[in-house]
Scaffold this motif. Sequence first.
Motif: not given
Length: 314
Positions: A166-171, A156-157, A177-181, A259-264
């Motif tokens: 999704d965008m979670r680097m940690d899976g 989801g990146f 950890q919240p997803t981008a959704a 969103l990716r920066i924020f999520v991770n």
Amino acid sequence: MIHMHVTKALSGVATCIPRHRLTRCLCSTAEQHVVPVPELAKPPLHKPVMLKEVLENLDPKRGGIYIDMTFGAGGHIKEIFEHAPESIVFALDRDPEAIRLAKDLEKTYDRLIPLLGKFSELHMLLDEKGMKENQIDGVLLDVGVSSMQFDTAERGFAFSRDGPLDMRMDGNRDPQQPTAAEVVNYLDEQGLCKILRKYGEENMAKPIAHAIVDTRKSFDKIMTTQQLAEIVSSAFDTSKRRDKLSRPSHVATKTFQALRIFVNNELNELNNGLSIVHRFLKPGGRCVAVTFHSLEDRIVKRHFKGIDMTRSLI
């Protein structure tokens, strides 16, 4: 635009830089939506950008001790071992899929040591391996999303192919950890606008945030990458814009970056990771950082120049 920075440790004592956390408040009543990360095919080792320049500046030596803090698909590790046989290389990555690849590569390079964790967890992981401060000869950071993550629709990146947002680097490693959704479906318009401005440097943040909130109220939850890209596009008169190098760029690119920066929690992780690097590099050791956008670039430069990180970046 790609930037590379090199610093050389002048002493064994590093400046202690305080940690700052993002305000990451999702609605407390929000239902938890966990997007499963499937088993992925093993990608081949890729050739990283600026490989020649990285190796020249890292200058790995036979028998040295090095850390690749962004293992990814392992593109740098192989070259480090080729240039510095008998070295020990710690391969850090927060992505369990990347660590699976590192463990496979460990069969070829028995002095490779995979470490699953974030930048901010590096000191604990090194402690567990018996490493002390001022023992590391060189550190490499190739900051940002890896090609392996970016090219896998299920992560989801990217919006080039549809996938879960999704965008979670940690899976699934951290269930809290919240997803981008979850971010786009539960934060209010003001919160979304702030994220897009701060982490995407998006000057259309307000109309994009309004379009997201309006869509989820009028229709349903936003669950896929292409859904979000279409919603972002609706806030523009065109689907194309120009980046800082005047190259064509999709209008949703900055939203996805934000969103990716924020999520991770990427910027705080980078800040904390560089603070740890200061402590573990030996006198004369080297740190090479490759950055891809101005937010990362500013943090790295301030660390390398010894600027107080409590001061505003603006």
